[in-house]
Design a protein around this motif. Structure first.
Motif, short mmCIF file in Angstrom:
data_model
loop_
_atom_site.label_atom_id
_atom_site.label_comp_id
_atom_site.label_asym_id
_atom_site.label_seq_id
_atom_site.Cartn_x
_atom_site.Cartn_y
_atom_site.Cartn_z
N THR A 155 6.78 -6.84 -2.85
CA THR A 155 6.94 -5.72 -1.93
C THR A 155 8.09 -4.81 -2.38
OG1 THR A 155 6.12 -7.03 -0.07
CG2 THR A 155 7.43 -5.07 0.46
N HIS A 199 9.40 0.43 0.61
CA HIS A 199 8.29 0.35 1.57
C HIS A 199 8.75 -0.31 2.86
CE1 HIS A 199 4.68 0.93 -1.38
NE2 HIS A 199 5.67 1.78 -1.60
N HIS A 236 10.61 2.31 4.76
CA HIS A 236 9.68 3.23 5.43
C HIS A 236 9.12 2.60 6.70
CE1 HIS A 236 6.70 6.39 5.90
NE2 HIS A 236 5.78 5.46 6.04
N THR A 256 2.24 3.67 7.37
CA THR A 256 2.42 4.38 8.65
C THR A 256 1.22 4.16 9.56
OG1 THR A 256 3.74 6.10 7.58
CG2 THR A 256 2.77 6.64 9.72
N ALA A 284 0.82 -1.20 0.00
CA ALA A 284 0.00 0.00 0.00
C ALA A 284 0.86 1.26 0.00
CB ALA A 284 -0.92 -0.02 1.22
N PRO A 285 0.25 2.44 -0.19
CA PRO A 285 1.01 3.70 -0.12
C PRO A 285 1.64 3.90 1.25
CG PRO A 285 -1.13 4.05 -1.17
CD PRO A 285 -1.15 2.65 -0.61
N LEU A 286 2.67 4.76 1.28
CA LEU A 286 3.44 4.94 2.51
C LEU A 286 2.59 5.43 3.67
CD1 LEU A 286 6.78 6.50 1.19
CD2 LEU A 286 6.17 4.09 1.49
N GLU A 287 1.62 6.31 3.39
CA GLU A 287 0.80 6.82 4.49
C GLU A 287 -0.06 5.71 5.10
OE1 GLU A 287 -1.21 8.11 0.56
OE2 GLU A 287 0.82 7.97 1.40
N VAL A 288 -0.45 4.74 4.29
CA VAL A 288 -1.22 3.60 4.82
C VAL A 288 -0.31 2.71 5.66
CG1 VAL A 288 -2.57 1.55 4.20
CG2 VAL A 288 -2.83 3.67 2.88
#
Length: 352
Positions: free
Chosen positions: A329, A333, A336, A302, A296-300
């Motif tokens: 993957t 990610h 992060h 987090t 998923a995107p980085l904000e997800v």
């Protein structure tokens, strides 16, 4: 319980595995050394899976690859749970998963299984452990050894290859329980010898993978899983390493898993750690981010990592995935995720 030899200068992973409620959750990822890394794929392009496992220099290099990219708190030896079985006289191939050419179904096949001495089982594993420990000397990173649990090894031996629900094996337990117990007894002794060999070579923790325990109802696990896992883990007591047990899809077995003599329990993503904690009040919990979150995107990433970290408060926690890293993957990610976990102070946060 805490290891009396562990100090504040010990690797964070070992402190948490022994039961310390550490200010930061140590982090490692199942299958952290593997197919999502281009440097792994470069080796895979010129060596078969067995060549990588059986060549100590390659196994050590692959074990260390993720440590060069990410500041992880533990390395897990690159190998496979099927590794000790050829020493019993069982040829294993990978296509891509493990394949047993002649599934074990008879008394004659069982009697033909030899029980090798520890030094015969997989000497290349011991050498790979020594090479990794040499590279990690002076670094705050622990090395984890591992083995398959007897019930899971028996699953592959009887079924012959991967299957959705392993119907042949589940039927075998009912049709030939006496034979099943004989097989599990042999595999238990093999696993004890294999893990002791790894510890003697330098593994600082061990994880028992019971990948298919969750297939079984509690009565079946109580009969064919629990006593053999107890014997394996009990045999490692007093060797100075924390013991971790993993069963996937096994939340219905948690009251039984709480009876296992181990320091840490690794759990999958299907229940929050806050829901799991009451089953294991005396254990360290390991887990349990859904591996798919890393796609998923980085904000997800987090957001979901913070959920796991908050749910892990209230007792010792080792951050991990609920299963292995998915091959697609992106490595960035993972980087992060490591940063997010490192920045989370467990002693200043409120539980979820």
């Amino acid at each position: 319980m805490k290891n009396p030899t562990t100090t504040t200068s010990s690797p964070l992973f070992l402190r948490a595995a022994w039961g310390e409620d550490t200010p930061r959750a140590p982090l490692w990822l199942m299958r952290q050394a593997g197919r999502y890394l281009p440097e792994y794929r470069a080796i895979k392009a010129r060596a078969s899976f067995w060549e990588m496992v059986r060549t100590p220099e390659l196994a050590a290099e692959i074990t260390l690859q993720p440590l060069r990219r990410f500041p992880l708190d533990a390395a897990i030896l690159f190998s496979d749970i099927m590794t000790p079985l050829p020493a019993m006289g069982v040829p294993i191939e990978f296509n891509p998963g493990p394949v047993v050419a002649e599934p074990l179904r008879t008394q004659a096949q069982l009697e033909a299984l030899r029980l090798p001495e520890p030094q015969e089982i997989a000497p290349y594993v011991a050498e790979a452990i020594r090479l990794v420990r040499r590279e990690l000397a002076g670094k705050p990173v622990a090395l984890i050894g591992f083995a398959g649990a007897p019930l899971t090894l028996a699953t592959y031996l009887v079924q012959g290859s991967g299957a959705k629900d392993y119907e042949e094996f589940r039927a075998f337990l009912r049709q030939a329980p006496h034979l099943a117990h004989q097989l599990l007894q042999k595999l238990t002794e093999l696993t004890i010898r294999y893990l002791r060999m790894q510890i003697e070579a330098g593994a600082e923790a061990v994880q028992l993978f019971d990948s298919w325990a969750g297939l079984h109802d509690p009565d079946t696990y109580r009969t064919f899983g629990l006593p053999y896992n107890q014997k394996v883990l009990s045999a490692l007591a007093g060797l100075g390493v924390p013991r971790i047990y993993l069963a996937v899809g096994a939340s219905h077995l948690y009251p039984l898993l709480a009876l296992l003599p181990c320091e840490a329990v690794s759990v999958d993503w299907r229940l929050s750690l806050a829901q799991v904690r009451p089953f294991f009040p005396a254990h360290t919990l390991q887990g349990n981010l859904d591996p798919a979150v890393l796609l998923a995107p980085l904000e997800v990433i987090t957001q979901e990592a913070h959920k796991v970290l908050r749910a892990g408060l209230g007792g010792p926690h080792i951050f991990n995935l609920g299963h292995g890293v998915i091959r697609t993957t992106p490595p960035e990610h993972v980087a992060h995720l490591v940063e997010v976990v490192h920045q989370f102070n467990r002693h200043s946060e409120e539980p979820a």
